[in-house]
Enzyme design. Structure first.
Site, PDB file in Angstrom:
ATOM      1  CE1 TYR A  45       8.641 -18.678 -16.876  1.00  0.00           C
ATOM      2  CE2 TYR A  45      10.747 -19.471 -17.682  1.00  0.00           C
ATOM      3  CZ  TYR A  45      10.016 -18.702 -16.797  1.00  0.00           C
ATOM      4  OH  TYR A  45      10.670 -17.958 -15.848  1.00  0.00           O
ATOM      5  CG  PHE A 197      11.999  -9.231 -15.437  1.00  0.00           C
ATOM      6  CD1 PHE A 197      12.064 -10.016 -16.570  1.00  0.00           C
ATOM      7  CD2 PHE A 197      10.849  -9.260 -14.684  1.00  0.00           C
ATOM      8  CE1 PHE A 197      10.994 -10.815 -16.952  1.00  0.00           C
ATOM      9  CE2 PHE A 197       9.764 -10.044 -15.058  1.00  0.00           C
ATOM     10  CZ  PHE A 197       9.842 -10.823 -16.191  1.00  0.00           C
TER      11      PHE A 197
END
Length: 277
Positions: A45, A197
């Site tokens: 990330y 998500f």
């Protein structure tokens, strides 16, 4: 561990690098102030401007005693940001050590082995890679192990090697509902199911909007509350770069949906088999 956690990906990757560094640090510190004690991150990330792990270390180190930082290995990214082929078993140690270095720790609380590409579920055996992580666990570099982007067959394979504490998959009210049975299976085995998500983007479903209006909350809060209502083993790790959105996400943990609400929501996209709290 509180069931509403925080996902750090957006701090580093989304928004085209527009997120202010001080704002990112403020979000992390506010999350902990609000009771978040589960942060999801990864060494991959990162953007040209920032790294999620480095931001976490800057904002929170020395870490609260009850803070659980979960990271994932398997994928890797080159300096150009492009994803590399999945790590081989012998490369996983380097990924674990990189996460340890970036976070400023001497071990990792939880490491998920992520398989597959993007949102495409992994296929084939994970035994050699999970076995490599189990060896690192025995050496004290990892406390607990999990798996990500997987099916029930992968869980059975991993459990035969070492205990699995969590499964992290895409899942939500209108995403990957084929995992409903997988959520139940994890609950039976006392394994945390951690969806990513879980909040949809784009045009909202009218049923979700109606439930949100009834409770005076946002559709995103309804989706998060629905996620947590799927069982006591289900956690949530929504990410955001906004303190205001963070506070709304945390508040969703206290939103109680009625049986009627759940029935209305489970009819979205033709589903009608809600799991219940």
């Amino acid at each position: 561990m509180n069931r509403m956690g925080y996902g750090a990906m957006r701090l580093a990757i989304s928004g085209g690098g527009k997120l202010d560094r001080d704002q990112a640090i403020a979000v992390l510190r506010r999350a902990v102030e609000l009771g978040v004690n589960h942060i999801d991150t990864a060494a991959f990330y990162f953007s040209p401007l920032r790294s999620a792990n480095e931001l976490i270390s800057t904002a929170l180190n020395p870490y609260p005693d009850d803070l659980v930082i979960t990271t994932k290995v398997g994928p890797g990214r080159g300096l150009d940001g492009e994803f590399l082929p999945e790590a081989r078993p012998e490369q996983l140690r380097l990924q674990v050590e990189e996460n340890i270095r970036q976070l400023g720790r001497d071990h990792l609380d939880v490491v998920n082995l992520r398989i597959g590409s993007g949102l495409d579920r992994g296929s084939g055996s994970l035994a050699d890679r999970f076995g490599a992580l189990a060896e690192l666990q025995q050496q004290g570099l990892i406390r607990h192990l999990g798996i990500s982007n997987v099916g029930p067959e992968h869980l059975a394979e991993a459990q035969a090697i070492a205990p699995v504490v969590c499964v992290q998959n895409q899942y939500g009210l209108t995403a990957r509902r084929e995992d409903d049975d997988f959520v139940r299976l994890c609950a039976e085995q006392k394994i945390a199911f951690v969806p990513f998500f879980a909040i949809a983007s784009g045009t909202e479903d009218p049923a979700v909007q109606a439930v949100a209006d009834d409770h005076g909350v946002s559709p995103a809060q309804v989706r998060l509350a629905w996620t947590l209502h799927q069982g006591p083993n289900v956690l949530a790790i929504p990410g955001t770069g906004s303190v205001g959105h963070l506070e709304e996400n945390i508040a969703a943990a206290s939103l109680r949906l009625s049986e009627e609400d759940l029935a209305r929501l489970d009819r979205v996209n033709g589903h009608g088999t809600g799991l219940g709290a």
